[in-house]
Design an enzyme around this catalytic site. Structure first.
Site, short mmCIF file in Angstrom:
data_model
loop_
_atom_site.label_atom_id
_atom_site.label_comp_id
_atom_site.label_asym_id
_atom_site.label_seq_id
_atom_site.Cartn_x
_atom_site.Cartn_y
_atom_site.Cartn_z
N PRO A 175 -1.81 -2.12 -15.13
CA PRO A 175 -2.42 -1.18 -14.19
C PRO A 175 -2.66 -1.85 -12.84
O PRO A 175 -3.23 -2.94 -12.79
CB PRO A 175 -3.74 -0.80 -14.86
CG PRO A 175 -4.02 -1.89 -15.85
CD PRO A 175 -2.69 -2.42 -16.28
N THR A 224 -3.94 -0.94 -8.94
CA THR A 224 -4.45 -0.09 -7.86
C THR A 224 -3.63 -0.36 -6.60
O THR A 224 -3.50 -1.50 -6.17
CB THR A 224 -5.94 -0.41 -7.61
OG1 THR A 224 -6.67 0.04 -8.75
CG2 THR A 224 -6.47 0.27 -6.36
N GLN A 259 -4.49 5.01 -16.70
CA GLN A 259 -5.71 4.23 -16.86
C GLN A 259 -6.91 4.99 -16.29
O GLN A 259 -6.94 5.35 -15.11
CB GLN A 259 -5.62 2.87 -16.15
CG GLN A 259 -6.85 2.01 -16.52
CD GLN A 259 -6.94 0.69 -15.81
OE1 GLN A 259 -6.91 0.64 -14.58
NE2 GLN A 259 -7.06 -0.39 -16.56
N HIS A 307 -10.49 2.00 -19.28
CA HIS A 307 -10.69 0.73 -18.55
C HIS A 307 -12.10 0.21 -18.83
O HIS A 307 -13.07 0.70 -18.25
CB HIS A 307 -10.49 0.99 -17.06
CG HIS A 307 -10.34 -0.24 -16.23
ND1 HIS A 307 -10.52 -1.52 -16.72
CD2 HIS A 307 -10.01 -0.40 -14.91
CE1 HIS A 307 -10.31 -2.40 -15.73
NE2 HIS A 307 -10.00 -1.74 -14.64
N ASN A 318 -12.96 -5.81 -16.06
CA ASN A 318 -13.00 -6.12 -14.62
C ASN A 318 -14.23 -5.62 -13.85
O ASN A 318 -14.15 -5.36 -12.65
CB ASN A 318 -11.72 -5.62 -13.93
CG ASN A 318 -10.48 -6.30 -14.48
OD1 ASN A 318 -10.59 -7.28 -15.22
ND2 ASN A 318 -9.31 -5.82 -14.13
N TYR A 341 -15.94 -2.76 -13.95
CA TYR A 341 -16.15 -1.33 -13.64
C TYR A 341 -17.13 -0.73 -14.65
O TYR A 341 -17.71 -1.45 -15.47
CB TYR A 341 -14.80 -0.60 -13.56
CG TYR A 341 -13.98 -1.20 -12.44
CD1 TYR A 341 -14.36 -0.99 -11.12
CD2 TYR A 341 -12.91 -2.05 -12.69
CE1 TYR A 341 -13.67 -1.61 -10.07
CE2 TYR A 341 -12.23 -2.67 -11.66
CZ TYR A 341 -12.61 -2.44 -10.35
OH TYR A 341 -11.96 -3.06 -9.32
N ASN A 347 -15.94 -8.75 -9.81
CA ASN A 347 -17.03 -7.80 -9.54
C ASN A 347 -18.38 -8.27 -10.09
O ASN A 347 -19.13 -7.48 -10.69
CB ASN A 347 -16.69 -6.41 -10.08
CG ASN A 347 -15.62 -5.72 -9.25
OD1 ASN A 347 -15.60 -5.87 -8.02
ND2 ASN A 347 -14.74 -4.97 -9.88
N GLY A 378 -0.91 -13.58 -15.44
CA GLY A 378 -0.16 -14.81 -15.14
C GLY A 378 1.05 -15.06 -16.02
O GLY A 378 1.50 -16.19 -16.12
N GLY A 414 1.90 -7.76 -13.78
CA GLY A 414 1.32 -7.07 -12.65
C GLY A 414 2.08 -7.33 -11.37
O GLY A 414 3.00 -6.59 -10.98
N ARG A 415 1.74 -8.45 -10.74
CA ARG A 415 2.31 -8.72 -9.41
C ARG A 415 3.83 -8.83 -9.43
O ARG A 415 4.49 -8.43 -8.48
CB ARG A 415 1.67 -9.98 -8.84
CG ARG A 415 0.21 -9.75 -8.44
CD ARG A 415 -0.55 -11.03 -8.33
NE ARG A 415 -0.62 -11.71 -9.61
CZ ARG A 415 -0.97 -12.97 -9.77
NH1 ARG A 415 -1.26 -13.71 -8.73
NH2 ARG A 415 -1.02 -13.51 -10.97
N TYR A 430 -2.76 -2.85 -0.75
CA TYR A 430 -3.63 -1.65 -0.72
C TYR A 430 -3.48 -0.82 0.56
O TYR A 430 -4.33 0.01 0.85
CB TYR A 430 -5.10 -2.09 -0.84
CG TYR A 430 -5.37 -2.98 -2.04
CD1 TYR A 430 -5.36 -2.45 -3.32
CD2 TYR A 430 -5.65 -4.34 -1.88
CE1 TYR A 430 -5.61 -3.26 -4.43
CE2 TYR A 430 -5.91 -5.16 -2.97
CZ TYR A 430 -5.88 -4.61 -4.24
OH TYR A 430 -6.13 -5.41 -5.33
C1 LIG Z 1 -3.04 -5.30 -6.42
C2 LIG Z 1 -3.68 -5.34 -7.77
C3 LIG Z 1 -4.30 -4.20 -8.26
C4 LIG Z 1 -4.87 -4.20 -9.53
N1 LIG Z 1 -5.43 -3.05 -10.01
C5 LIG Z 1 -5.89 -2.98 -11.28
C6 LIG Z 1 -6.35 -1.75 -11.83
O1 LIG Z 1 -6.34 -0.69 -11.20
N2 LIG Z 1 -6.79 -1.77 -13.11
C7 LIG Z 1 -6.81 -2.92 -13.87
O2 LIG Z 1 -7.23 -2.89 -15.03
N3 LIG Z 1 -6.36 -4.10 -13.37
C8 LIG Z 1 -5.87 -4.15 -12.12
N4 LIG Z 1 -5.35 -5.33 -11.63
C9 LIG Z 1 -5.14 -6.46 -12.56
C10 LIG Z 1 -3.71 -6.40 -13.12
O3 LIG Z 1 -3.56 -5.32 -14.02
C11 LIG Z 1 -3.28 -7.68 -13.86
O4 LIG Z 1 -4.04 -7.82 -15.03
C12 LIG Z 1 -3.41 -8.91 -12.98
O5 LIG Z 1 -2.71 -8.73 -11.77
C13 LIG Z 1 -2.89 -10.17 -13.66
O6 LIG Z 1 -1.54 -10.01 -14.03
P1 LIG Z 1 -0.33 -10.70 -13.20
O7 LIG Z 1 -0.63 -12.18 -13.18
O8 LIG Z 1 0.89 -10.35 -14.01
O9 LIG Z 1 -0.33 -10.10 -11.83
C14 LIG Z 1 -4.83 -5.37 -10.34
C15 LIG Z 1 -4.23 -6.52 -9.83
C16 LIG Z 1 -3.65 -6.52 -8.57
C17 LIG Z 1 -2.96 -7.77 -8.08
#
Ligand SMILES: Cc1cc2nc3c(=O)[nH]c(=O)nc-3n(C[C@H](O)[C@H](O)[C@H](O)COP(=O)(O)O)c2cc1C
Length: 380
Positions: free
Chosen positions: A41, A43, A115, A192, A195, A197, A252, A313, A334-335, A362
């Protein structure tokens, strides 16, 4: 290419695909995922007026080769709408907008869970509709500032402590939102609870100082999470309900409380009774957060007993290792999926990955959203 070399290349390719678990199918409840890659997920704040639009449909459509997409955090109610330009799922225009997104993902052969993110105290009136309210388990403001489109950075407000009626109301909002999600064509929803929330604000001692049966003991602090998830799964089906948790998370202003391991063991064990589609464990170490020890992740996995998604990661190798070591059934990215819409294809073919542009995570518009190039397909 001579025939023999072509044959060898093909054989190598087929072996690679057979051997790697990450590219194998998985049955998540009643839906079949094409591979074990999950889009985490994310944002992205492209939903002008909090309504999903065509640009979002294009963005998700581009990424539909992931076995499962989990959408960005989406507000179940106007009170849950903490950030600028995040989508909701509580009115007809939003349901219609999401329908356009789910249709597109399904047309592309993908599957998608929504989500449900109620932001609780991670919010600001400037980002919210009139008549909505910043609510939380206790009247404790987050440290720092929240971005708003109207007035830039603003100090976090002190939330109003939720009454018993507010708690029931919020739970009903999750349930209605989950029903709306099914109406909008989603394959399921993810609650969710991570994190920092709203749900995490109940679990964590930093934000929950209540003295009623929603605060204090582990059982009491887990109550809101369990009731929401139970009610959502009763409304739309347990096989269509997943949940995301962030043990040891510090995002947070969450804190590493004393009985943390015990708390997550209890939560996971109670969730096991619900027979959910999955439990999603996120760790933010790759984004500067604390490590989550493997022993804690495995303990949660064991207590839950159902399918687990790991996130945080991961790359192709570490994700494949987690699958092969029986630490998870699915792996989320994610990224790397922000920057590589064709991540699955790139990983299958050992192609290089593009880096994400943090500055456009964003920001409104297509830049840094739908304009990441796909790898050129070699057609020799
Ligand atoms: C730009 C951005 C937005 C994110 N938004 C959410 C979100 O809306 N809900 C959530 O549970 N995690 C959110 N995360 C966390 C990601 O889901 C993910 O767990 C995190 O980026 C680590 O994974 P990665 O190393 O593959 O990027 C966000 C992360 C990033 C970088």
């Amino acid at each position: 290419m001579p025939q023999r070399a072509l044959f060898e290349t093909l054989k190598e390719e087929i072996n690679k695909r057979i051997i790697m678990k990450i590219f194998s199918k998985f049955n998540l409840g009643s839906i079949e995922l094409q591979n074990r890659v999950v889009m985490a997920p994310l944002t992205r704040s492209r939903a002008e007026n909090n309504i999903p639009n065509q640009l979002m449909s294009d963005y998700y459509g581009q990424r539909a080769s992931a076995g499962l997409i989990i959408t960005e955090g989406t507000a179940p109610s106007a009170n849950g709408l903490g950030y600028a330009r995040i989508p909701g799922i509580y009115n007809e225009a939003q349901i219609k907008g999401w329908k356009n997104v789910t249709n597109r993902i399904h047309e592309e052969g993908g599957k998608v869970f929504l989500q449900l993110m109620h932001t609780g105290r991670v919010s600001h009136a400037d980002n919210m509709e009139e008549d909505s309210e910043v609510l939380a388990p206790s009247a404790i403001a987050l440290n720092g500032e929240m971005y708003t489109d109207q007035n830039g950075l603003q100090p976090y407000p002190v939330p109003r402590e939720m009454t018993r009626e507010d708690i029931i109301q919020a739970q009903n909002e999750y349930v209605q939102a989950a029903k709306n999600a099914i109406k909008a064509g989603f394959d399921g929803v993810e609650v969710h609870a991570a994190n920092g929330y709203l749900i995490d604000q109940f679990i964590n001692t930093a934000s929950n100082k209540r003295s009623d049966n929603y605060g204090g003991s582990i059982e009491n602090r887990s109550r809101f999470a369990l009731e929401v998830t139970q009610k959502v799964s009763a409304a739309i089906g347990s096989e269509r309900t997943g949940i995301r948790v962030s043990p040891n998370g510090a995002f947070n202003d969450m804190e590493a409380f004393d009985d943390l391991e015990e708390a997550y063991k209890y939560l996971a064990h109670e969730l096991s009774h619900l027979k959910l589609a999955y439990l999603h464990i996120v760790e933010m170490a790759a984004l500067g957060g604390p490590d989550v020890p493997l022993s804690l992740k495995l303990m949660i996995r064991e207590a839950f007993g159902g399918p687990v998604i790991r996130s945080g990661g991961l790359d192709k190798e570490t994700a494949e290792a987690a699958l092969n070591n029986n630490e998870a059934e699915l792996v989320a990215f994610g990224r790397s999926l922000i920057a590589n819409p064709d991540l699955v294809y790139r990983m299958e073919n050992d192609l290089s990955l593009q880096d994400p542009d943090f500055d456009t995570f964003y920001t409104p518009g297509a830049k840094g959203y739908t304009d990441y190039p796909f790898a050129a397909v070699n057609v020799t």
